[in-house]
Design a protein around this motif. Structure first.
Motif, PDB file in Angstrom:
ATOM      1  N   VAL A   1       0.842  -1.196   0.000  1.00 53.26           N
ATOM      2  CA  VAL A   1       0.000   0.000   0.000  1.00 53.26           C
ATOM      3  C   VAL A   1       0.880   1.250   0.000  1.00 53.26           C
ATOM      4  CG1 VAL A   1      -1.674   1.343   1.363  1.00 53.26           C
ATOM      5  CG2 VAL A   1      -2.013  -1.116   1.028  1.00 53.26           C
ATOM      6  N   LYS A   2       1.960   1.218   0.756  1.00 50.51           N
ATOM      7  CA  LYS A   2       2.879   2.366   0.775  1.00 50.51           C
ATOM      8  C   LYS A   2       3.511   2.595  -0.595  1.00 50.51           C
ATOM      9  CE  LYS A   2       4.037   2.523   5.643  1.00 50.51           C
ATOM     10  NZ  LYS A   2       5.066   2.483   6.657  1.00 50.51           N
ATOM     11  N   GLU A   3       3.835   1.529  -1.314  1.00 52.93           N
ATOM     12  CA  GLU A   3       4.376   1.676  -2.667  1.00 52.93           C
ATOM     13  C   GLU A   3       3.366   2.348  -3.585  1.00 52.93           C
ATOM     14  OE1 GLU A   3       6.057  -1.806  -4.493  1.00 52.93           O
ATOM     15  OE2 GLU A   3       7.030  -2.396  -2.615  1.00 52.93           O
ATOM     16  N   LEU A   4       2.126   1.902  -3.515  1.00 52.69           N
ATOM     17  CA  LEU A   4       1.084   2.522  -4.339  1.00 52.69           C
ATOM     18  C   LEU A   4       0.835   3.965  -3.913  1.00 52.69           C
ATOM     19  CD1 LEU A   4      -1.494  -0.384  -4.771  1.00 52.69           C
ATOM     20  CD2 LEU A   4       0.147   0.490  -6.443  1.00 52.69           C
ATOM     21  N   GLN A   5       0.938   4.239  -2.637  1.00 51.73           N
ATOM     22  CA  GLN A   5       0.760   5.600  -2.135  1.00 51.73           C
ATOM     23  C   GLN A   5       1.783   6.535  -2.783  1.00 51.73           C
ATOM     24  OE1 GLN A   5       1.827   6.221   1.981  1.00 51.73           O
ATOM     25  NE2 GLN A   5       0.327   7.853   2.198  1.00 51.73           N
ATOM     26  N   ALA A   6       3.022   6.084  -2.891  1.00 55.55           N
ATOM     27  CA  ALA A   6       4.073   6.898  -3.508  1.00 55.55           C
ATOM     28  C   ALA A   6       3.771   7.156  -4.986  1.00 55.55           C
ATOM     29  CB  ALA A   6       5.421   6.214  -3.346  1.00 55.55           C
ATOM     30  N   GLN A   7       3.157   6.201  -5.658  1.00 56.59           N
ATOM     31  CA  GLN A   7       2.849   6.340  -7.081  1.00 56.59           C
ATOM     32  C   GLN A   7       1.603   7.168  -7.340  1.00 56.59           C
ATOM     33  OE1 GLN A   7       2.451   2.505  -8.923  1.00 56.59           O
ATOM     34  NE2 GLN A   7       4.421   1.788  -8.163  1.00 56.59           N
ATOM     35  N   TYR A   8       0.592   7.044  -6.485  1.00 57.22           N
ATOM     36  CA  TYR A   8      -0.715   7.614  -6.786  1.00 57.22           C
ATOM     37  C   TYR A   8      -1.132   8.774  -5.888  1.00 57.22           C
ATOM     38  CZ  TYR A   8      -1.092   3.799 -10.015  1.00 57.22           C
ATOM     39  OH  TYR A   8      -0.854   2.949 -11.063  1.00 57.22           O
ATOM     40  N   GLY A   9      -0.358   9.098  -4.884  1.00 56.18           N
ATOM     41  CA  GLY A   9      -0.598  10.304  -4.099  1.00 56.18           C
ATOM     42  C   GLY A   9      -1.763  10.285  -3.134  1.00 56.18           C
ATOM     43  N   PHE A  10      -2.262   9.118  -2.767  1.00 54.84           N
ATOM     44  CA  PHE A  10      -3.353   9.076  -1.788  1.00 54.84           C
ATOM     45  C   PHE A  10      -2.782   9.077  -0.375  1.00 54.84           C
ATOM     46  CE2 PHE A  10      -2.519   4.622  -2.978  1.00 54.84           C
ATOM     47  CZ  PHE A  10      -2.306   4.031  -1.748  1.00 54.84           C
ATOM     48  N   THR A  11      -3.647   9.322   0.565  1.00 55.44           N
ATOM     49  CA  THR A  11      -3.280   9.178   1.970  1.00 55.44           C
ATOM     50  C   THR A  11      -4.083   8.002   2.528  1.00 55.44           C
ATOM     51  OG1 THR A  11      -4.994  10.712   2.715  1.00 55.44           O
ATOM     52  CG2 THR A  11      -2.807  11.643   2.278  1.00 55.44           C
ATOM     53  N   TYR A  12      -3.578   7.434   3.613  1.00 57.41           N
ATOM     54  CA  TYR A  12      -4.348   6.384   4.266  1.00 57.41           C
ATOM     55  C   TYR A  12      -4.126   6.443   5.762  1.00 57.41           C
ATOM     56  CZ  TYR A  12      -0.262   3.355   5.001  1.00 57.41           C
ATOM     57  OH  TYR A  12       0.933   2.830   5.411  1.00 57.41           O
ATOM     58  N   THR A  13      -5.103   5.955   6.466  1.00 59.31           N
ATOM     59  CA  THR A  13      -5.003   5.744   7.896  1.00 59.31           C
ATOM     60  C   THR A  13      -5.449   4.310   8.158  1.00 59.31           C
ATOM     61  OG1 THR A  13      -7.243   6.592   8.260  1.00 59.31           O
ATOM     62  CG2 THR A  13      -5.419   8.156   8.530  1.00 59.31           C
ATOM     63  N   ILE A  14      -5.114   3.822   9.303  1.00 58.06           N
ATOM     64  CA  ILE A  14      -5.557   2.501   9.728  1.00 58.06           C
ATOM     65  C   ILE A  14      -6.521   2.721  10.870  1.00 58.06           C
ATOM     66  CG2 ILE A  14      -4.859   0.296  10.710  1.00 58.06           C
ATOM     67  CD1 ILE A  14      -2.119   0.801   9.288  1.00 58.06           C
ATOM     68  N   GLN A  15      -7.716   2.235  10.687  1.00 52.15           N
ATOM     69  CA  GLN A  15      -8.780   2.480  11.651  1.00 52.15           C
ATOM     70  C   GLN A  15      -9.272   1.162  12.232  1.00 52.15           C
ATOM     71  OE1 GLN A  15     -11.944   4.724   9.930  1.00 52.15           O
ATOM     72  NE2 GLN A  15     -13.308   4.435  11.629  1.00 52.15           N
ATOM     73  N   ASN A  16      -9.512   1.173  13.531  1.00 53.76           N
ATOM     74  CA  ASN A  16     -10.147   0.014  14.177  1.00 53.76           C
ATOM     75  C   ASN A  16     -11.631   0.056  13.883  1.00 53.76           C
ATOM     76  OD1 ASN A  16      -7.839  -1.068  15.399  1.00 53.76           O
ATOM     77  ND2 ASN A  16      -7.990   0.386  17.063  1.00 53.76           N
TER      78      ASN A  16
END
Length: 77
Positions: A60-75
């Motif tokens: 997911v981090k690799e794709l984040q670098a390519q596509y510019g999205f942000t993510y969080t991890i939520q319970n």
């Protein structure tokens, strides 16, 4: 009847508005592909697997670098 839904963690993905729609759609498709590949390589396990986040976060981090999205991890409940 009662059903117990297991608690799990999930990725919350956000594509900023300045990311073109085509690029966001391509990134989203690749994220969905990661999930499908995960199911195939882990005997059908899904986001409810206890190690889902740990297993997929590097990709997911690799794709984040390519596509510019942000993510969080939520319970989730």
């Amino acid at each position: 009847m009662k059903a117990r839904i297991p608690k799990h963690r999930e990725f919350i993905i956000d594509f900023p508005k300045d990311v073109p729609a085509e690029k966001a759609d391509e990134g989203w498709d690749k994220l969905m592909g990661l999930m499908e590949d995960y199911k195939k390589s882990h005997n059908g396990q899904t986001v409810y697997s206890p190690t889902f986040i740990e297993d997929l976060e590097p990709a997911v981090k690799e794709l984040q670098a390519q596509y510019g999205f942000t993510y969080t991890i939520q319970n989730s409940k």
